[in-house]
Design a protein around this motif. Structure first.
Motif, PDB file in Angstrom:
ATOM      1  N   SER A  95       0.832  -1.208   0.000  1.00 28.93           N
ATOM      2  CA  SER A  95       0.000   0.000   0.000  1.00 28.93           C
ATOM      3  C   SER A  95       0.864   1.255   0.000  1.00 28.93           C
ATOM      4  CB  SER A  95      -0.926   0.001   1.221  1.00 28.93           C
ATOM      5  OG  SER A  95      -1.618   1.223   1.312  1.00 28.93           O
ATOM      6  N   ASP A  96       1.893   1.262   0.846  1.00 31.04           N
ATOM      7  CA  ASP A  96       2.795   2.413   0.898  1.00 31.04           C
ATOM      8  C   ASP A  96       3.512   2.617  -0.433  1.00 31.04           C
ATOM      9  OD1 ASP A  96       2.097   3.064   3.463  1.00 31.04           O
ATOM     10  OD2 ASP A  96       3.906   2.258   4.393  1.00 31.04           O
ATOM     11  N   ILE A  97       4.015   1.533  -1.004  1.00 30.59           N
ATOM     12  CA  ILE A  97       4.730   1.632  -2.286  1.00 30.59           C
ATOM     13  C   ILE A  97       3.802   2.142  -3.381  1.00 30.59           C
ATOM     14  CG2 ILE A  97       5.839   0.267  -4.115  1.00 30.59           C
ATOM     15  CD1 ILE A  97       7.113  -1.411  -1.848  1.00 30.59           C
ATOM     16  N   SER A  98       2.556   1.687  -3.370  1.00 27.28           N
ATOM     17  CA  SER A  98       1.617   2.142  -4.412  1.00 27.28           C
ATOM     18  C   SER A  98       1.260   3.621  -4.249  1.00 27.28           C
ATOM     19  CB  SER A  98       0.347   1.283  -4.399  1.00 27.28           C
ATOM     20  OG  SER A  98      -0.402   1.515  -3.227  1.00 27.28           O
ATOM     21  N   ARG A  99       1.357   4.156  -3.043  1.00 28.43           N
ATOM     22  CA  ARG A  99       1.059   5.567  -2.810  1.00 28.43           C
ATOM     23  C   ARG A  99       2.263   6.479  -3.045  1.00 28.43           C
ATOM     24  NH1 ARG A  99      -1.410   6.006   2.932  1.00 28.43           N
ATOM     25  NH2 ARG A  99      -1.484   8.192   2.344  1.00 28.43           N
ATOM     26  N   LEU A 100       3.466   5.910  -3.112  1.00 26.94           N
ATOM     27  CA  LEU A 100       4.683   6.712  -3.233  1.00 26.94           C
ATOM     28  C   LEU A 100       4.725   7.620  -4.471  1.00 26.94           C
ATOM     29  CD1 LEU A 100       7.615   4.567  -1.819  1.00 26.94           C
ATOM     30  CD2 LEU A 100       6.677   6.706  -0.931  1.00 26.94           C
ATOM     31  N   PRO A 101       4.315   7.180  -5.666  1.00 30.22           N
ATOM     32  CA  PRO A 101       4.374   8.111  -6.809  1.00 30.22           C
ATOM     33  C   PRO A 101       3.590   9.409  -6.581  1.00 30.22           C
ATOM     34  CG  PRO A 101       4.058   5.878  -7.597  1.00 30.22           C
ATOM     35  CD  PRO A 101       3.924   5.833  -6.097  1.00 30.22           C
ATOM     36  N   VAL A 102       2.413   9.307  -5.983  1.00 35.82           N
ATOM     37  CA  VAL A 102       1.612  10.504  -5.713  1.00 35.82           C
ATOM     38  C   VAL A 102       2.288  11.357  -4.640  1.00 35.82           C
ATOM     39  CG1 VAL A 102      -0.616  11.316  -4.814  1.00 35.82           C
ATOM     40  CG2 VAL A 102      -0.530   9.410  -6.432  1.00 35.82           C
ATOM     41  N   VAL A 103       2.840  10.722  -3.607  1.00 32.85           N
ATOM     42  CA  VAL A 103       3.528  11.455  -2.546  1.00 32.85           C
ATOM     43  C   VAL A 103       4.763  12.154  -3.109  1.00 32.85           C
ATOM     44  CG1 VAL A 103       4.748  11.228  -0.344  1.00 32.85           C
ATOM     45  CG2 VAL A 103       2.624   9.986  -0.711  1.00 32.85           C
ATOM     46  N   ILE A 104       5.503  11.483  -3.992  1.00 30.04           N
ATOM     47  CA  ILE A 104       6.675  12.098  -4.621  1.00 30.04           C
ATOM     48  C   ILE A 104       6.255  13.317  -5.437  1.00 30.04           C
ATOM     49  CG2 ILE A 104       8.468  11.760  -6.387  1.00 30.04           C
ATOM     50  CD1 ILE A 104       8.652   8.815  -5.342  1.00 30.04           C
ATOM     51  N   PHE A 105       5.173  13.187  -6.203  1.00 26.75           N
ATOM     52  CA  PHE A 105       4.682  14.328  -6.981  1.00 26.75           C
ATOM     53  C   PHE A 105       4.320  15.496  -6.065  1.00 26.75           C
ATOM     54  CE2 PHE A 105       1.205  16.823  -8.688  1.00 26.75           C
ATOM     55  CZ  PHE A 105       1.776  17.278  -9.865  1.00 26.75           C
ATOM     56  N   HIS A 106       3.593  15.222  -4.990  1.00 25.56           N
ATOM     57  CA  HIS A 106       3.201  16.289  -4.055  1.00 25.56           C
ATOM     58  C   HIS A 106       4.423  16.894  -3.349  1.00 25.56           C
ATOM     59  CE1 HIS A 106      -1.131  16.155  -4.463  1.00 25.56           C
ATOM     60  NE2 HIS A 106      -1.038  14.834  -4.510  1.00 25.56           N
ATOM     61  N   PHE A 107       5.422  16.081  -3.071  1.00 20.43           N
ATOM     62  CA  PHE A 107       6.658  16.573  -2.457  1.00 20.43           C
ATOM     63  C   PHE A 107       7.361  17.562  -3.396  1.00 20.43           C
ATOM     64  CE2 PHE A 107      11.302  15.957  -1.695  1.00 20.43           C
ATOM     65  CZ  PHE A 107      11.359  16.448  -0.398  1.00 20.43           C
ATOM     66  N   ILE A 108       7.465  17.190  -4.658  1.00 17.85           N
ATOM     67  CA  ILE A 108       8.115  18.062  -5.639  1.00 17.85           C
ATOM     68  C   ILE A 108       7.298  19.334  -5.863  1.00 17.85           C
ATOM     69  CG2 ILE A 108       8.775  18.237  -8.083  1.00 17.85           C
ATOM     70  CD1 ILE A 108       9.477  15.193  -7.886  1.00 17.85           C
ATOM     71  N   ALA A 109       5.973  19.208  -5.843  1.00 11.24           N
ATOM     72  CA  ALA A 109       5.097  20.355  -6.109  1.00 11.24           C
ATOM     73  C   ALA A 109       4.860  21.225  -4.880  1.00 11.24           C
ATOM     74  CB  ALA A 109       3.752  19.859  -6.644  1.00 11.24           C
ATOM     75  N   PHE A 110       5.250  20.771  -3.696  1.00 10.32           N
ATOM     76  CA  PHE A 110       4.917  21.467  -2.460  1.00 10.32           C
ATOM     77  C   PHE A 110       5.434  22.912  -2.431  1.00 10.32           C
ATOM     78  CE2 PHE A 110       5.679  22.694   1.956  1.00 10.32           C
ATOM     79  CZ  PHE A 110       4.411  22.528   2.481  1.00 10.32           C
ATOM     80  N   ILE A 111       6.719  23.097  -2.672  1.00  8.43           N
ATOM     81  CA  ILE A 111       7.299  24.450  -2.579  1.00  8.43           C
ATOM     82  C   ILE A 111       6.704  25.384  -3.631  1.00  8.43           C
ATOM     83  CG2 ILE A 111       9.436  25.792  -2.788  1.00  8.43           C
ATOM     84  CD1 ILE A 111      10.866  23.477  -1.363  1.00  8.43           C
ATOM     85  N   PRO A 112       6.632  24.976  -4.910  1.00  9.51           N
ATOM     86  CA  PRO A 112       5.993  25.879  -5.883  1.00  9.51           C
ATOM     87  C   PRO A 112       4.534  26.195  -5.535  1.00  9.51           C
ATOM     88  CG  PRO A 112       7.194  24.152  -7.037  1.00  9.51           C
ATOM     89  CD  PRO A 112       7.221  23.812  -5.574  1.00  9.51           C
ATOM     90  N   ASN A 113       3.786  25.217  -5.061  1.00  8.12           N
ATOM     91  CA  ASN A 113       2.387  25.451  -4.684  1.00  8.12           C
ATOM     92  C   ASN A 113       2.280  26.426  -3.513  1.00  8.12           C
ATOM     93  OD1 ASN A 113       1.463  23.741  -6.678  1.00  8.12           O
ATOM     94  ND2 ASN A 113       1.169  22.009  -5.311  1.00  8.12           N
ATOM     95  N   GLU A 114       3.139  26.263  -2.517  1.00  2.00           N
ATOM     96  CA  GLU A 114       3.099  27.154  -1.358  1.00  2.00           C
ATOM     97  C   GLU A 114       3.473  28.585  -1.736  1.00  2.00           C
ATOM     98  OE1 GLU A 114       2.074  26.593   1.927  1.00  2.00           O
ATOM     99  OE2 GLU A 114       1.275  24.810   0.936  1.00  2.00           O
TER     100      GLU A 114
END
Length: 187
Positions: A90-109
């Motif tokens: 479950s964690d591994i399957s969620r990692l791509p979305v978490v990675i995307f949100h991690f990369i997008a976090f600073i620009p979004n903020e």
């Protein structure tokens, strides 16, 4: 061990306190021990002159790793031994979305800061990101700037921090466009 330490700080509020503590404690604890091992290894293999470079690179990777781990754990991913723990699959399957949100976090903020009218804070954040990018990439590459075609360079753009700020501004623009398109459809 560092994952368990980071997990213990995942619910600390405000988030900046957890971030500061994790970024100070994890590298300090793990790299103090690593430095002693590297020092011994360098002495035994006559590579002491390269020990500082190895430690700097390791610390740089640890900072990014600790940031991502805290980010993921605050979102319920990679949690162990707690009631909300999920399976490894479950964690591994969620990692791509978490990675995307991690990369997008600073620009979004930063995009949100501009929308709120906090222009000075947004500009300071962009500049701070540039300093962070310069330090991290310099530590990883052992070069303060890049060149092309056997040593040619582009003035100012040659620095990692400037490149990081340019990339960040592009991502902030993309984030703002995505935000506006999502909110214009919902109206």
């Amino acid at each position: 061990m560092s994952g368990a330490l980071i997990q213990s700080f995942r619910r600390v509020e405000p988030a900046w306190k957890a971030l500061f503590t994790v970024l100070a404690l994890v590298p300090l604890i793990s790299h103090l021990f690593e430095f002693l091992l590297q020092l011994g290894f360098g002495y035994l293999t006559s590579t002491l002159a390269r020990t500082d470079e190895a430690i700097l690179r390791s610390i740089s990777v640890s900072i990014i790793s600790a940031l991502f781990t805290l980010f993921a754990m605050r979102r319920g991913v990679m949690i162990v031994g707690e009631s909300e723990s999920k399976s490894l699959i479950s964690d591994i399957s969620r990692l791509p979305v978490v990675i995307f949100h991690f990369i997008a976090f600073i620009p979004n903020e930063i995009s949100a800061m501009f929308r709120r009218g906090a222009h000075l804070g947004a500009l300071i954040a962009i500049f701070g990101f540039g300093i962070f990018a310069q330090i991290i990439v310099w530590a990883l590459t052992n070069k303060p700037s890049w060149t092309y075609n056997n040593g040619q360079e582009i003035p100012l753009i040659k620095f990692w921090g400037v490149d990081g700020m340019i990339l960040l501004v592009i991502l902030i623009v993309v984030s703002s466009i995505v935000y506006e398109s999502q909110h214009s459809r919902s109206r």
